[in-house]
Design a protein around this motif. Structure first.
Motif, PDB file in Angstrom:
ATOM      1  N   PRO A   1      24.096  38.997  -5.504  1.00 14.42           N
ATOM      2  CA  PRO A   1      22.868  38.287  -5.920  1.00 14.42           C
ATOM      3  C   PRO A   1      22.210  38.921  -7.149  1.00 14.42           C
ATOM      4  CG  PRO A   1      22.910  38.504  -3.543  1.00 14.42           C
ATOM      5  CD  PRO A   1      24.037  39.341  -4.068  1.00 14.42           C
ATOM      6  N   LEU A   2      22.255  40.256  -7.214  1.00 15.92           N
ATOM      7  CA  LEU A   2      21.693  40.927  -8.388  1.00 15.92           C
ATOM      8  C   LEU A   2      22.503  40.585  -9.628  1.00 15.92           C
ATOM      9  CD1 LEU A   2      19.643  42.855  -9.568  1.00 15.92           C
ATOM     10  CD2 LEU A   2      21.060  44.785  -8.824  1.00 15.92           C
ATOM     11  N   GLY A   3      23.821  40.493  -9.470  1.00 17.92           N
ATOM     12  CA  GLY A   3      24.669  40.080 -10.585  1.00 17.92           C
ATOM     13  C   GLY A   3      24.375  38.658 -11.024  1.00 17.92           C
ATOM     14  N   ILE A   4      24.082  37.789 -10.067  1.00 19.11           N
ATOM     15  CA  ILE A   4      23.722  36.399 -10.383  1.00 19.11           C
ATOM     16  C   ILE A   4      22.418  36.352 -11.172  1.00 19.11           C
ATOM     17  CG2 ILE A   4      22.990  34.191  -9.382  1.00 19.11           C
ATOM     18  CD1 ILE A   4      24.957  34.724  -7.087  1.00 19.11           C
ATOM     19  N   ILE A   5      21.461  37.166 -10.746  1.00 19.02           N
ATOM     20  CA  ILE A   5      20.177  37.230 -11.466  1.00 19.02           C
ATOM     21  C   ILE A   5      20.398  37.704 -12.900  1.00 19.02           C
ATOM     22  CG2 ILE A   5      17.962  38.439 -11.606  1.00 19.02           C
ATOM     23  CD1 ILE A   5      17.940  38.490  -8.537  1.00 19.02           C
ATOM     24  N   LEU A   6      21.224  38.738 -13.062  1.00 24.49           N
ATOM     25  CA  LEU A   6      21.525  39.247 -14.404  1.00 24.49           C
ATOM     26  C   LEU A   6      22.156  38.151 -15.270  1.00 24.49           C
ATOM     27  CD1 LEU A   6      22.998  42.766 -13.507  1.00 24.49           C
ATOM     28  CD2 LEU A   6      20.920  42.344 -14.844  1.00 24.49           C
ATOM     29  N   TYR A   7      23.095  37.442 -14.678  1.00 22.96           N
ATOM     30  CA  TYR A   7      23.795  36.394 -15.436  1.00 22.96           C
ATOM     31  C   TYR A   7      22.854  35.251 -15.828  1.00 22.96           C
ATOM     32  CZ  TYR A   7      26.783  32.354 -16.296  1.00 22.96           C
ATOM     33  OH  TYR A   7      27.357  31.235 -16.847  1.00 22.96           O
ATOM     34  N   LEU A   8      22.092  34.746 -14.861  1.00 25.28           N
ATOM     35  CA  LEU A   8      21.217  33.607 -15.136  1.00 25.28           C
ATOM     36  C   LEU A   8      20.119  33.951 -16.131  1.00 25.28           C
ATOM     37  CD1 LEU A   8      20.810  32.021 -11.570  1.00 25.28           C
ATOM     38  CD2 LEU A   8      22.275  31.244 -13.447  1.00 25.28           C
ATOM     39  N   THR A   9      19.569  35.151 -16.015  1.00 19.67           N
ATOM     40  CA  THR A   9      18.513  35.550 -16.949  1.00 19.67           C
ATOM     41  C   THR A   9      19.073  35.844 -18.344  1.00 19.67           C
ATOM     42  OG1 THR A   9      18.682  37.840 -16.116  1.00 19.67           O
ATOM     43  CG2 THR A   9      16.938  36.456 -15.202  1.00 19.67           C
ATOM     44  N   SER A  10      20.351  36.246 -18.406  1.00 19.85           N
ATOM     45  CA  SER A  10      20.956  36.540 -19.712  1.00 19.85           C
ATOM     46  C   SER A  10      21.261  35.272 -20.499  1.00 19.85           C
ATOM     47  CB  SER A  10      22.231  37.364 -19.533  1.00 19.85           C
ATOM     48  OG  SER A  10      23.259  36.600 -18.932  1.00 19.85           O
ATOM     49  N   ILE A  11      21.567  34.180 -19.802  1.00 18.53           N
ATOM     50  CA  ILE A  11      21.895  32.926 -20.501  1.00 18.53           C
ATOM     51  C   ILE A  11      20.687  32.011 -20.664  1.00 18.53           C
ATOM     52  CG2 ILE A  11      24.291  32.998 -19.688  1.00 18.53           C
ATOM     53  CD1 ILE A  11      23.564  30.794 -17.664  1.00 18.53           C
ATOM     54  N   SER A  12      19.585  32.376 -20.006  1.00 14.76           N
ATOM     55  CA  SER A  12      18.378  31.561 -20.113  1.00 14.76           C
ATOM     56  C   SER A  12      17.695  31.776 -21.465  1.00 14.76           C
ATOM     57  CB  SER A  12      17.412  31.917 -18.977  1.00 14.76           C
ATOM     58  OG  SER A  12      16.174  31.253 -19.148  1.00 14.76           O
ATOM     59  N   GLN A  13      17.040  30.746 -21.954  1.00 20.21           N
ATOM     60  CA  GLN A  13      16.318  30.831 -23.223  1.00 20.21           C
ATOM     61  C   GLN A  13      14.845  31.178 -23.023  1.00 20.21           C
ATOM     62  OE1 GLN A  13      18.000  30.673 -26.133  1.00 20.21           O
ATOM     63  NE2 GLN A  13      19.810  30.457 -24.813  1.00 20.21           N
ATOM     64  N   LEU A  14      14.416  31.263 -21.766  1.00 17.39           N
ATOM     65  CA  LEU A  14      13.020  31.572 -21.492  1.00 17.39           C
ATOM     66  C   LEU A  14      12.709  33.037 -21.791  1.00 17.39           C
ATOM     67  CD1 LEU A  14      12.559  29.689 -18.084  1.00 17.39           C
ATOM     68  CD2 LEU A  14      11.854  28.915 -20.370  1.00 17.39           C
ATOM     69  N   LYS A  15      11.534  33.286 -22.339  1.00 21.08           N
ATOM     70  CA  LYS A  15      11.149  34.645 -22.703  1.00 21.08           C
ATOM     71  C   LYS A  15      11.020  35.530 -21.473  1.00 21.08           C
ATOM     72  CE  LYS A  15       7.767  37.252 -25.395  1.00 21.08           C
ATOM     73  NZ  LYS A  15       6.533  37.191 -26.229  1.00 21.08           N
ATOM     74  N   ILE A  16      10.463  34.994 -20.383  1.00 18.94           N
ATOM     75  CA  ILE A  16      10.280  35.763 -19.162  1.00 18.94           C
ATOM     76  C   ILE A  16      11.641  36.179 -18.583  1.00 18.94           C
ATOM     77  CG2 ILE A  16      10.197  33.684 -17.725  1.00 18.94           C
ATOM     78  CD1 ILE A  16       8.336  37.000 -17.097  1.00 18.94           C
ATOM     79  N   SER A  17      12.643  35.310 -18.742  1.00 19.51           N
ATOM     80  CA  SER A  17      13.991  35.624 -18.261  1.00 19.51           C
ATOM     81  C   SER A  17      14.580  36.795 -19.031  1.00 19.51           C
ATOM     82  CB  SER A  17      14.908  34.396 -18.382  1.00 19.51           C
ATOM     83  OG  SER A  17      14.467  33.353 -17.542  1.00 19.51           O
ATOM     84  N   LYS A  18      14.338  36.811 -20.334  1.00 18.02           N
ATOM     85  CA  LYS A  18      14.842  37.904 -21.163  1.00 18.02           C
ATOM     86  C   LYS A  18      14.209  39.231 -20.759  1.00 18.02           C
ATOM     87  CE  LYS A  18      17.364  35.193 -23.712  1.00 18.02           C
ATOM     88  NZ  LYS A  18      18.838  35.213 -23.588  1.00 18.02           N
ATOM     89  N   ILE A  19      12.921  39.172 -20.421  1.00 16.95           N
ATOM     90  CA  ILE A  19      12.212  40.394 -19.995  1.00 16.95           C
ATOM     91  C   ILE A  19      12.775  40.891 -18.669  1.00 16.95           C
ATOM     92  CG2 ILE A  19       9.993  41.324 -19.235  1.00 16.95           C
ATOM     93  CD1 ILE A  19       8.652  39.369 -21.205  1.00 16.95           C
ATOM     94  N   ILE A  20      12.971  39.950 -17.730  1.00 12.52           N
ATOM     95  CA  ILE A  20      13.527  40.305 -16.415  1.00 12.52           C
ATOM     96  C   ILE A  20      14.910  40.921 -16.582  1.00 12.52           C
ATOM     97  CG2 ILE A  20      14.399  39.363 -14.232  1.00 12.52           C
ATOM     98  CD1 ILE A  20      12.161  37.263 -14.404  1.00 12.52           C
ATOM     99  N   TYR A  21      15.721  40.323 -17.465  1.00 13.36           N
ATOM    100  CA  TYR A  21      17.067  40.852 -17.686  1.00 13.36           C
ATOM    101  C   TYR A  21      17.003  42.277 -18.226  1.00 13.36           C
ATOM    102  CZ  TYR A  21      21.733  41.567 -19.506  1.00 13.36           C
ATOM    103  OH  TYR A  21      22.989  42.098 -19.755  1.00 13.36           O
ATOM    104  N   ARG A  22      16.149  42.524 -19.185  1.00 13.19           N
ATOM    105  CA  ARG A  22      16.033  43.861 -19.773  1.00 13.19           C
ATOM    106  C   ARG A  22      15.656  44.894 -18.719  1.00 13.19           C
ATOM    107  NH1 ARG A  22      15.905  44.638 -25.325  1.00 13.19           N
ATOM    108  NH2 ARG A  22      17.372  43.130 -26.204  1.00 13.19           N
ATOM    109  N   ILE A  23      14.720  44.537 -17.844  1.00 13.53           N
ATOM    110  CA  ILE A  23      14.271  45.464 -16.805  1.00 13.53           C
ATOM    111  C   ILE A  23      15.420  45.812 -15.876  1.00 13.53           C
ATOM    112  CG2 ILE A  23      12.783  45.737 -14.786  1.00 13.53           C
ATOM    113  CD1 ILE A  23      10.714  43.987 -16.257  1.00 13.53           C
ATOM    114  N   PHE A  24      16.086  44.786 -15.345  1.00 14.90           N
ATOM    115  CA  PHE A  24      17.206  45.023 -14.429  1.00 14.90           C
ATOM    116  C   PHE A  24      18.349  45.749 -15.134  1.00 14.90           C
ATOM    117  CE2 PHE A  24      15.400  41.574 -11.735  1.00 14.90           C
ATOM    118  CZ  PHE A  24      15.428  42.248 -10.527  1.00 14.90           C
TER     119      PHE A  24
END
Length: 215
Positions: free
Chosen positions: A31-54
Motif C-alpha cells: 500500500p505504501l508503494g501504491i501511495i508513492l506511485y499514485l502521488t508521483s504520477i499525480s499533477q496535484l501539488k499536494i500529491s507532490k508534497i506527500i510523495y517527497r515526504i514519503f
C-alpha cells in the motif's frame, strides 16, 4: 547438546521470523508503494508534497544498516513485544527494515505499467480505487510475487544478522555455538539450512510467478 533438536528449533525460529515479518511487510509495504506511485504520477501539488515526504522517510530508513536499526528501535521493540531478545522481538526490527524495502520495490514495479493502461483507466473514468483493483494490481501481479520472493530472501539474511544480537534462530546458533565454541560443523549445518531455505523460497516464488504470468 542435542544438535538435531537445536537445529530444528533454530530453523523454526528463523522461518517464524522470516514469514511473520514478511507478511507484515507486504501488508504495509505494498500500500505504501501504491501511495508513492499514485502521488508521483499525480499533477496535484499536494500529491507532490506527500510523495517527497514519503520518499525522504523511506530513503532514510533504507540507508540505516540493519544491525544499527535493531539498536535504534529497542525502545519500540520492548513496547510492542515486551522483550528485546528472542524471535518475537526480532520481528519488530525486521518489519521496520523490510517495509521501506517492499515499498520501494513496489513503486518501481508500478512505474513499469504501460502508459496505454493508464490512458485506458482515464478513458473509462476510473477512480483511484478502481484503477488499483482492476488494472494496477492485476497487471503487475507476477512482478509483485517476484518482489515478495526477493523480500523473503532478504529477510532470511536479516534474521541471521538479528541472531547476532539475541534474536534466536539459525544466526544465533551459528554465533553462539559455531563461532564462540569453535564448532565448525554446527556453523556448516546452519549455513546449509539457510541456503536451502533461500533456494526453496526462490523456487516456489518463481513457480507461482510463472503460473500467474501464464494466466
Amino acid at each position: 547438546m542435542n544438535i538435531i533438536n537445536e537445529l530444528v528449533k533454530a530453523t523454526l525460529e528463523t522461518l517464524y521470523m522470516t514469514f511473520f515479518s514478511g507478511f507484515l511487510s507486504v501488508i504495509f509495504g505494498i500500500p505504501l508503494g501504491i501511495i508513492l506511485y499514485l502521488t508521483s504520477i499525480s499533477q496535484l501539488k499536494i500529491s507532490k508534497i506527500i510523495y517527497r515526504i514519503f520518499d525522504v522517510v523511506i530513503n532514510i530508513f533504507r540507508s540505516i544498516p540493519f544491525i544499527i536499526l535493531i539498536v535504534l528501535v529497542i525502545p519500540l521493540t520492548k513496547l510492542i513485544a515486551g522483550t528485546i531478545i528472542g524471535p518475537k522481538s526480532a520481528i519488530v526490527s525486521l518489519t521496520i527494515a523490510a517495509i521501506p524495502f517492499m515499498a520501494r520495490l513496489s513503486e518501481s514495479t508500478f512505474n513499469s505499467l504501460s502508459k496505454e493502461m493508464i490512458d485506458t483507466a482515464h478513458t473509462l473514468g476510473m477512480n483511484n480505487f478502481e484503477f488499483i483493483v482492476k488494472i494496477l494490481i492485476p497487471e503487475m501481479l507476477p512482478k509483485i510475487v517476484s518482489n515478495i520472493t526477493l523480500l523473503l530472501i532478504n529477510l532470511v539474511n536479516y534474521t541471521a544478522i538479528a541472531g547476532a544480537v539475541g534474536a534466536g534462530g539459525l544466526g544465533a546458533m551459528a554465533i553462539n555455538y559455531g563461532y564462540q565454541r569453535f564448532r565448525f560443523d554446527i556453523l556448516m549445518y546452519d549455513l546449509i539450512i539457510l541456503i536451502l531455505i533461500t533456494q526453496v523460497i526462490q523456487f516456489v516464488g518463481m513457480k507461482i510467478e510463472n503460473i500467474i504470468d501464464i494466466k
